[in-house]
Write a protein that holds these residues in place. Structure first.
Motif, PDB file in Angstrom:
ATOM      1  N   GLU A  11       0.817  -1.211   0.000  1.00 58.08           N
ATOM      2  CA  GLU A  11       0.000   0.000   0.000  1.00 58.08           C
ATOM      3  C   GLU A  11       0.857   1.270   0.000  1.00 58.08           C
ATOM      4  OE1 GLU A  11      -0.319  -2.527   2.165  1.00 58.08           O
ATOM      5  OE2 GLU A  11      -2.364  -3.283   1.973  1.00 58.08           O
ATOM      6  N   VAL A  37      -2.676 -11.297  -3.331  1.00 60.05           N
ATOM      7  CA  VAL A  37      -3.812 -10.373  -3.274  1.00 60.05           C
ATOM      8  C   VAL A  37      -4.119  -9.905  -4.704  1.00 60.05           C
ATOM      9  CG1 VAL A  37      -4.703  -8.213  -2.302  1.00 60.05           C
ATOM     10  CG2 VAL A  37      -3.144  -9.650  -0.960  1.00 60.05           C
ATOM     11  N   GLY A  45      -5.202  -6.155  -5.388  1.00 64.74           N
ATOM     12  CA  GLY A  45      -4.040  -5.268  -5.340  1.00 64.74           C
ATOM     13  C   GLY A  45      -3.159  -5.411  -6.569  1.00 64.74           C
ATOM     14  N   GLN A  46      -2.982  -6.652  -7.019  1.00 67.81           N
ATOM     15  CA  GLN A  46      -2.199  -6.892  -8.228  1.00 67.81           C
ATOM     16  C   GLN A  46      -2.818  -6.179  -9.420  1.00 67.81           C
ATOM     17  OE1 GLN A  46      -1.165 -11.104  -9.052  1.00 67.81           O
ATOM     18  NE2 GLN A  46      -1.982 -11.489  -7.004  1.00 67.81           N
ATOM     19  N   TYR A  71       2.073  -7.379  -3.881  1.00 68.79           N
ATOM     20  CA  TYR A  71       0.726  -7.949  -3.886  1.00 68.79           C
ATOM     21  C   TYR A  71       0.742  -9.348  -4.517  1.00 68.79           C
ATOM     22  CZ  TYR A  71      -1.853  -3.739  -2.427  1.00 68.79           C
ATOM     23  OH  TYR A  71      -2.373  -2.686  -1.712  1.00 68.79           O
TER      24      TYR A  71
END
Length: 127
Positions: free
Chosen positions: A19, A53, A56-57, A48
């Motif tokens: 993040e 995730v 996120g990717q 990510y």
């Protein structure tokens, strides 16, 4: 600039926090520092990916594709945005899919090539 300083501190403090990389990329892109934003999004994507995730990717990969477009790497951007679109579709992220169709349109427009001009818009609306 305070936001960038905060994200830079987060990135230096914890290099495993995707993040922070994504946030730094967003701030840098808004400052029109695309050459610096691109590696931030790439690192966020990789983190990510390692964590599994998919949302996120897809989001980071989409940002990578958009930055590639802004930097003039249109063919690379199209390939990257297609990969992000596939990830978004896999998890039924319609917002992500819409964003990727938009990014693909920008890349094709700048490239001067529009295969199946209307196809992307129709698919996004029909699904």
């Amino acid at each position: 600039m305070a936001a960038l300083t905060s994200y830079e501190a987060a990135v230096s403090f914890n290099r495993d926090l995707p993040e922070a990389f994504n946030g730094a990329g967003v701030v840098l892109a808004r400052l029109h520092r695309d050459h610096e934003a691109l590696p931030m999004f790439e690192e966020g994507y990789e983190l990510y990916r390692q964590a599994g995730v998919v949302l996120g990717q897809a989001r980071c990969l989409g940002a990578v594709g958009y930055m590639q477009t802004m930097l003039g790497s249109y063919d690379e951007a199209i390939a990257t945005c297609r990969r992000a679109l596939e990830l978004s579709a896999r998890i039924s992220d319609r917002n992500g899919m819409a964003g990727m169709y938009d990014s693909l349109g920008v890349a094709y427009q700048r490239l001067g090539s529009h295969p199946d001009d209307q196809l992307g818009s129709r698919v996004a609306v029909d699904e």
